[in-house]
Design a protein around this motif. Structure first.
Motif, PDB file in Angstrom:
ATOM      1  N   ASN A  10       0.913  -1.362   0.063  1.00 15.64           N
ATOM      2  CA  ASN A  10      -0.081  -0.203   0.277  1.00 15.64           C
ATOM      3  C   ASN A  10       1.017   1.177   0.069  1.00 15.64           C
ATOM      4  OD1 ASN A  10       0.748   0.610   2.623  1.00 15.64           O
ATOM      5  ND2 ASN A  10      -0.554  -1.085   3.219  1.00 15.64           N
ATOM      6  N   LEU A  11       0.268   2.390  -0.200  1.00 18.50           N
ATOM      7  CA  LEU A  11       0.934   3.536  -0.304  1.00 18.50           C
ATOM      8  C   LEU A  11       1.674   4.196   1.159  1.00 18.50           C
ATOM      9  CD1 LEU A  11      -1.336   5.824  -2.441  1.00 18.50           C
ATOM     10  CD2 LEU A  11       0.764   4.757  -3.118  1.00 18.50           C
ATOM     11  N   LYS A  12       1.322   3.711   2.186  1.00 15.49           N
ATOM     12  CA  LYS A  12       2.191   3.864   3.525  1.00 15.49           C
ATOM     13  C   LYS A  12       3.331   2.874   3.440  1.00 15.49           C
ATOM     14  CE  LYS A  12       1.555   3.799   8.308  1.00 15.49           C
ATOM     15  NZ  LYS A  12       1.974   2.759   9.130  1.00 15.49           N
ATOM     16  N   GLU A  13       3.206   2.029   2.969  1.00 20.89           N
ATOM     17  CA  GLU A  13       4.411   1.005   2.906  1.00 20.89           C
ATOM     18  C   GLU A  13       5.516   1.420   1.754  1.00 20.89           C
ATOM     19  OE1 GLU A  13       3.517  -3.111   2.309  1.00 20.89           O
ATOM     20  OE2 GLU A  13       2.432  -3.264   4.260  1.00 20.89           O
ATOM     21  N   VAL A  14       4.924   2.150   0.803  1.00 18.43           N
ATOM     22  CA  VAL A  14       5.738   2.701  -0.366  1.00 18.43           C
ATOM     23  C   VAL A  14       6.629   3.800   0.368  1.00 18.43           C
ATOM     24  CG1 VAL A  14       5.871   4.307  -2.404  1.00 18.43           C
ATOM     25  CG2 VAL A  14       4.222   2.010  -2.234  1.00 18.43           C
ATOM     26  N   PHE A  15       5.709   4.625   1.187  1.00 20.70           N
ATOM     27  CA  PHE A  15       6.377   5.974   1.926  1.00 20.70           C
ATOM     28  C   PHE A  15       7.478   5.605   2.925  1.00 20.70           C
ATOM     29  CE2 PHE A  15       6.125   9.262   5.341  1.00 20.70           C
ATOM     30  CZ  PHE A  15       6.706  10.373   4.136  1.00 20.70           C
ATOM     31  N   GLU A  16       7.080   4.518   3.718  1.00 19.71           N
ATOM     32  CA  GLU A  16       8.253   4.172   4.586  1.00 19.71           C
ATOM     33  C   GLU A  16       9.321   3.313   4.213  1.00 19.71           C
ATOM     34  OE1 GLU A  16       7.991   4.813   8.045  1.00 19.71           O
ATOM     35  OE2 GLU A  16       6.068   5.862   7.622  1.00 19.71           O
ATOM     36  N   GLN A  17       9.255   2.743   2.897  1.00 20.00           N
ATOM     37  CA  GLN A  17      10.326   1.962   2.305  1.00 20.00           C
ATOM     38  C   GLN A  17      11.004   3.130   1.679  1.00 20.00           C
ATOM     39  OE1 GLN A  17       9.748  -0.635  -1.307  1.00 20.00           O
ATOM     40  NE2 GLN A  17      11.038  -1.947  -0.080  1.00 20.00           N
ATOM     41  N   SER A  18      10.437   4.021   0.984  1.00 26.07           N
ATOM     42  CA  SER A  18      11.012   5.141   0.349  1.00 26.07           C
ATOM     43  C   SER A  18      12.027   5.891   1.473  1.00 26.07           C
ATOM     44  CB  SER A  18      10.375   5.972  -0.389  1.00 26.07           C
ATOM     45  OG  SER A  18       9.467   6.750  -0.040  1.00 26.07           O
ATOM     46  N   LYS A  19      11.487   6.147   2.348  1.00 26.59           N
ATOM     47  CA  LYS A  19      12.456   6.842   3.605  1.00 26.59           C
ATOM     48  C   LYS A  19      13.568   6.129   3.764  1.00 26.59           C
ATOM     49  CE  LYS A  19       9.551   7.658   6.822  1.00 26.59           C
ATOM     50  NZ  LYS A  19       8.926   7.893   7.902  1.00 26.59           N
ATOM     51  N   TRP A  20      13.634   4.811   3.793  1.00 22.08           N
ATOM     52  CA  TRP A  20      14.758   3.867   4.148  1.00 22.08           C
ATOM     53  C   TRP A  20      15.627   3.869   2.885  1.00 22.08           C
ATOM     54  CZ3 TRP A  20      15.329  -1.480   2.318  1.00 22.08           C
ATOM     55  CH2 TRP A  20      16.265  -2.005   3.100  1.00 22.08           C
ATOM     56  N   ILE A  21      14.929   3.920   1.811  1.00 23.22           N
ATOM     57  CA  ILE A  21      15.910   3.918   0.594  1.00 23.22           C
ATOM     58  C   ILE A  21      16.574   5.174   0.428  1.00 23.22           C
ATOM     59  CG2 ILE A  21      15.756   4.017  -1.970  1.00 23.22           C
ATOM     60  CD1 ILE A  21      13.529   2.256  -1.738  1.00 23.22           C
ATOM     61  N   GLY A  22      16.113   6.426   0.813  1.00 22.59           N
ATOM     62  CA  GLY A  22      16.537   7.770   0.856  1.00 22.59           C
ATOM     63  C   GLY A  22      18.144   7.817   1.493  1.00 22.59           C
ATOM     64  N   LYS A  23      18.090   6.934   2.667  1.00 20.10           N
ATOM     65  CA  LYS A  23      19.269   6.973   3.478  1.00 20.10           C
ATOM     66  C   LYS A  23      20.443   6.269   3.077  1.00 20.10           C
ATOM     67  CE  LYS A  23      16.402   7.033   7.770  1.00 20.10           C
ATOM     68  NZ  LYS A  23      15.933   6.386   8.892  1.00 20.10           N
ATOM     69  N   ASN A  24      20.383   5.450   2.050  1.00 19.54           N
ATOM     70  CA  ASN A  24      21.213   4.716   1.381  1.00 19.54           C
ATOM     71  C   ASN A  24      22.552   5.607   0.948  1.00 19.54           C
ATOM     72  OD1 ASN A  24      22.508   3.270  -1.221  1.00 19.54           O
ATOM     73  ND2 ASN A  24      21.759   1.776  -0.049  1.00 19.54           N
ATOM     74  N   LYS A  25      23.729   5.305   0.962  1.00 17.80           N
ATOM     75  CA  LYS A  25      24.757   5.812   0.669  1.00 17.80           C
ATOM     76  C   LYS A  25      24.687   6.224  -0.961  1.00 17.80           C
ATOM     77  CE  LYS A  25      27.590   3.308   3.878  1.00 17.80           C
ATOM     78  NZ  LYS A  25      28.601   2.142   3.791  1.00 17.80           N
ATOM     79  N   PHE A  26      24.061   5.300  -1.617  1.00 18.41           N
ATOM     80  CA  PHE A  26      24.132   5.493  -3.285  1.00 18.41           C
ATOM     81  C   PHE A  26      23.352   6.649  -3.533  1.00 18.41           C
ATOM     82  CE2 PHE A  26      22.227   4.928  -7.656  1.00 18.41           C
ATOM     83  CZ  PHE A  26      23.685   4.623  -8.099  1.00 18.41           C
TER      84      PHE A  26
END
Length: 120
Positions: free
Chosen positions: A43-59
């Motif tokens: 769902n969109l809430k999980e999309v948002f939570e996952q994207s915050k985690w992805i944004g912390k990536n060194k890449f």
């Protein structure tokens, strides 16, 4: 070689293959016949939570240059413009997905600027 460099980092980056290639000092590449598993958010809430985690990536936010580039690329207005163009191919729902995903990444990238100042 995997064991020599200590394998994947504890806490794991989203892009484990990229972080491992950095530790090994080599560029990763696709392996023919490889089997992999990927799970998409439900769902969109999980999309948002996952994207915050992805944004912390060194890449995405590992260096100052990457932070600046990512803060511009994931900026809500930029995201919306790209989303509108891509929605022609993927349908109007793509704008909603891209806006929510990019907002999560953008928030993390902005946070990485603050954290860099905090720990120096």
């Amino acid at each position: 070689e995997f064991k020599k460099v200590g394998g994947f980092d504890v806490g794991g980056d989203y892009t484990d293959d990229w972080s491992l290639s950095q530790k090994l000092g080599i560029k990763s590449k696709a392996a023919d016949g490889a089997i992999y598993y990927h799970s998409n958010p439900d769902n969109l809430k999980e999309v948002f939570e996952q994207s915050k985690w992805i944004g912390k990536n060194k890449f995405i936010s590992g260096t100052l240059l990457r932070k600046i580039k990512s803060s511009l690329f994931y900026f809500p207005i930029t995201s919306l413009a790209i989303g509108v163009v891509k929605s022609i191919k993927y349908g109007p729902a793509f704008i909603i997905f891209k806006s929510i995903y990019d907002l999560g990444v953008w928030i993390s990238v902005l946070g990485s600027f603050a954290n860099a100042k905090k720990y120096k």
